[in-house]
Design a protein around this motif. Structure first.
Motif, PDB file in Angstrom:
ATOM      1  N   UNK A  84       0.223  -9.186   7.481  1.00 62.33           N
ATOM      2  CA  UNK A  84       0.806 -10.083   6.484  1.00 62.33           C
ATOM      3  C   UNK A  84       2.054  -9.433   5.882  1.00 62.33           C
ATOM      4  N   UNK A  85       3.191 -10.033   6.121  1.00 66.91           N
ATOM      5  CA  UNK A  85       4.436  -9.530   5.544  1.00 66.91           C
ATOM      6  C   UNK A  85       4.429  -9.734   4.026  1.00 66.91           C
ATOM      7  N   UNK A  86       3.769 -10.786   3.548  1.00 69.85           N
ATOM      8  CA  UNK A  86       3.624 -10.986   2.095  1.00 69.85           C
ATOM      9  C   UNK A  86       2.930  -9.789   1.452  1.00 69.85           C
ATOM     10  N   UNK A  87       1.829  -9.337   2.066  1.00 69.05           N
ATOM     11  CA  UNK A  87       1.077  -8.181   1.544  1.00 69.05           C
ATOM     12  C   UNK A  87       1.907  -6.913   1.631  1.00 69.05           C
ATOM     13  N   UNK A  88       2.643  -6.750   2.733  1.00 68.82           N
ATOM     14  CA  UNK A  88       3.485  -5.565   2.906  1.00 68.82           C
ATOM     15  C   UNK A  88       4.481  -5.476   1.757  1.00 68.82           C
ATOM     16  N   UNK A  89       5.131  -6.593   1.465  1.00 70.54           N
ATOM     17  CA  UNK A  89       6.139  -6.609   0.392  1.00 70.54           C
ATOM     18  C   UNK A  89       5.504  -6.315  -0.961  1.00 70.54           C
ATOM     19  N   UNK A  90       4.367  -6.935  -1.225  1.00 73.24           N
ATOM     20  CA  UNK A  90       3.690  -6.722  -2.506  1.00 73.24           C
ATOM     21  C   UNK A  90       3.196  -5.276  -2.642  1.00 73.24           C
ATOM     22  N   UNK A  91       2.592  -4.754  -1.575  1.00 74.27           N
ATOM     23  CA  UNK A  91       2.083  -3.378  -1.631  1.00 74.27           C
ATOM     24  C   UNK A  91       3.204  -2.346  -1.701  1.00 74.27           C
ATOM     25  N   UNK A  92       4.333  -2.635  -1.082  1.00 74.88           N
ATOM     26  CA  UNK A  92       5.472  -1.714  -1.181  1.00 74.88           C
ATOM     27  C   UNK A  92       5.885  -1.569  -2.647  1.00 74.88           C
ATOM     28  N   UNK A  93       5.940  -2.675  -3.364  1.00 70.82           N
ATOM     29  CA  UNK A  93       6.273  -2.622  -4.795  1.00 70.82           C
ATOM     30  C   UNK A  93       5.175  -1.917  -5.586  1.00 70.82           C
ATOM     31  N   UNK A  94       3.944  -2.289  -5.304  1.00 73.77           N
ATOM     32  CA  UNK A  94       2.792  -1.733  -6.024  1.00 73.77           C
ATOM     33  C   UNK A  94       2.704  -0.211  -5.884  1.00 73.77           C
ATOM     34  N   UNK A  95       2.961   0.297  -4.684  1.00 76.22           N
ATOM     35  CA  UNK A  95       2.810   1.728  -4.416  1.00 76.22           C
ATOM     36  C   UNK A  95       4.144   2.487  -4.413  1.00 76.22           C
ATOM     37  N   UNK A  96       5.206   1.805  -4.812  1.00 77.40           N
ATOM     38  CA  UNK A  96       6.551   2.402  -4.877  1.00 77.40           C
ATOM     39  C   UNK A  96       7.006   2.987  -3.540  1.00 77.40           C
ATOM     40  N   UNK A  97       6.758   2.239  -2.474  1.00 74.24           N
ATOM     41  CA  UNK A  97       7.237   2.595  -1.136  1.00 74.24           C
ATOM     42  C   UNK A  97       8.357   1.641  -0.763  1.00 74.24           C
ATOM     43  N   UNK A  98       9.136   2.011   0.223  1.00 75.75           N
ATOM     44  CA  UNK A  98      10.067   1.039   0.777  1.00 75.75           C
ATOM     45  C   UNK A  98       9.255   0.052   1.618  1.00 75.75           C
ATOM     46  N   UNK A  99       9.804  -1.122   1.808  1.00 73.96           N
ATOM     47  CA  UNK A  99       9.121  -2.117   2.644  1.00 73.96           C
ATOM     48  C   UNK A  99       8.924  -1.577   4.061  1.00 73.96           C
ATOM     49  N   UNK A 100       9.938  -0.889   4.580  1.00 64.84           N
ATOM     50  CA  UNK A 100       9.838  -0.334   5.934  1.00 64.84           C
ATOM     51  C   UNK A 100       8.731   0.708   6.019  1.00 64.84           C
ATOM     52  N   UNK A 101       8.638   1.596   5.040  1.00 63.54           N
ATOM     53  CA  UNK A 101       7.582   2.615   5.064  1.00 63.54           C
ATOM     54  C   UNK A 101       6.198   1.975   4.981  1.00 63.54           C
ATOM     55  N   UNK A 102       6.056   0.969   4.136  1.00 64.70           N
ATOM     56  CA  UNK A 102       4.760   0.293   4.017  1.00 64.70           C
ATOM     57  C   UNK A 102       4.405  -0.417   5.321  1.00 64.70           C
ATOM     58  N   UNK A 103       5.371  -1.070   5.922  1.00 66.02           N
ATOM     59  CA  UNK A 103       5.128  -1.743   7.201  1.00 66.02           C
ATOM     60  C   UNK A 103       4.746  -0.729   8.272  1.00 66.02           C
ATOM     61  N   UNK A 104       5.454   0.381   8.338  1.00 66.30           N
ATOM     62  CA  UNK A 104       5.139   1.402   9.344  1.00 66.30           C
ATOM     63  C   UNK A 104       3.739   1.979   9.110  1.00 66.30           C
ATOM     64  N   UNK A 105       3.362   2.178   7.856  1.00 64.07           N
ATOM     65  CA  UNK A 105       2.007   2.666   7.557  1.00 64.07           C
ATOM     66  C   UNK A 105       0.967   1.686   8.103  1.00 64.07           C
ATOM     67  N   UNK A 106       1.199   0.412   7.889  1.00 63.41           N
ATOM     68  CA  UNK A 106       0.231  -0.589   8.344  1.00 63.41           C
ATOM     69  C   UNK A 106       0.255  -0.725   9.867  1.00 63.41           C
ATOM     70  N   UNK A 107       1.426  -0.620  10.467  1.00 64.95           N
ATOM     71  CA  UNK A 107       1.521  -0.653  11.933  1.00 64.95           C
ATOM     72  C   UNK A 107       0.692   0.484  12.531  1.00 64.95           C
ATOM     73  N   UNK A 108       0.838   1.683  11.998  1.00 61.33           N
ATOM     74  CA  UNK A 108       0.105   2.823  12.564  1.00 61.33           C
ATOM     75  C   UNK A 108      -1.372   2.749  12.186  1.00 61.33           C
ATOM     76  N   UNK A 109      -1.680   2.184  11.023  1.00 65.04           N
ATOM     77  CA  UNK A 109      -3.069   1.989  10.592  1.00 65.04           C
ATOM     78  C   UNK A 109      -3.822   1.135  11.625  1.00 65.04           C
ATOM     79  N   UNK A 110      -3.206   0.046  12.047  1.00 64.00           N
ATOM     80  CA  UNK A 110      -3.831  -0.813  13.053  1.00 64.00           C
ATOM     81  C   UNK A 110      -4.051  -0.088  14.362  1.00 64.00           C
TER      82      UNK A 110
END
Length: 143
Positions: A84-110
């Motif tokens: 979910x790109x919506x979740x990625x964007x929200x979590x990036x703000x919540x955890x003070x990450x860049x959107x790209x870093x949050x997306x990469x974390x989730x990509x590797x998590x999967x």
């Protein structure tokens, strides 16, 4: 056709540095002693992923990722990963990450889920987070 593909469902989203991300995920799978046969990442909205969560997992909650392991051969990766790109964007703000870093974390998590890593217990979650951090630090590209 590349072993790793990226698609969108119900949103328009373009992943940056696709070739580098493919190589990074492939290198991760190889480093863990697995063979990558086919891996599909599907970027979608919260509502789309919620429907999948309800239909296939009987969970009525939003989530950032759902991973389906379609492999029938040991140590071989075949899977679909919905993000979910919506979740990625929200979590990036919540955890003070860049959107790209949050997306990469989730990509590797999967990918790590497909490699056998779990995250339900506190001990498993800690191990998963350490692996995520390890492989995030292995990225040979700038996020």
């Amino acid at each position: 056709m590349p072993a790793i593909q990226f698609f969108e469902e119900d949103i328009t989203y373009t992943l940056k540095q696709k070739t580098a991300v493919r190589q990074w995920v492939t290198d991760t799978v190889t480093a863990e002693g697995y063979k990558l046969k086919e891996l599909t990442y599907i970027f979608c909205s919260d509502s789309y992923l919620l429907q999948i969560n309800q239909q296939y997992l009987n969970h009525d909650t939003y989530t950032d990722i759902i991973t389906f392991d379609n492999s029938d051969i040991a140590k071989t990766i075949v899977g679909d990963i919905f993000i979910s790109i919506d979740r990625i964007r929200e979590n990036a703000l919540k955890f003070s990450h860049t959107e790209a870093d949050e997306l990469h974390r989730v990509i590797i998590h999967g990918a790590l889920h497909l490699l056998g890593y779990k995250d339900k217990s506190p001990a498993d979650k800690k191990k998963m987070t350490l692996k995520e951090d390890f492989y995030l630090n292995k990225r040979a590209f700038i996020s």
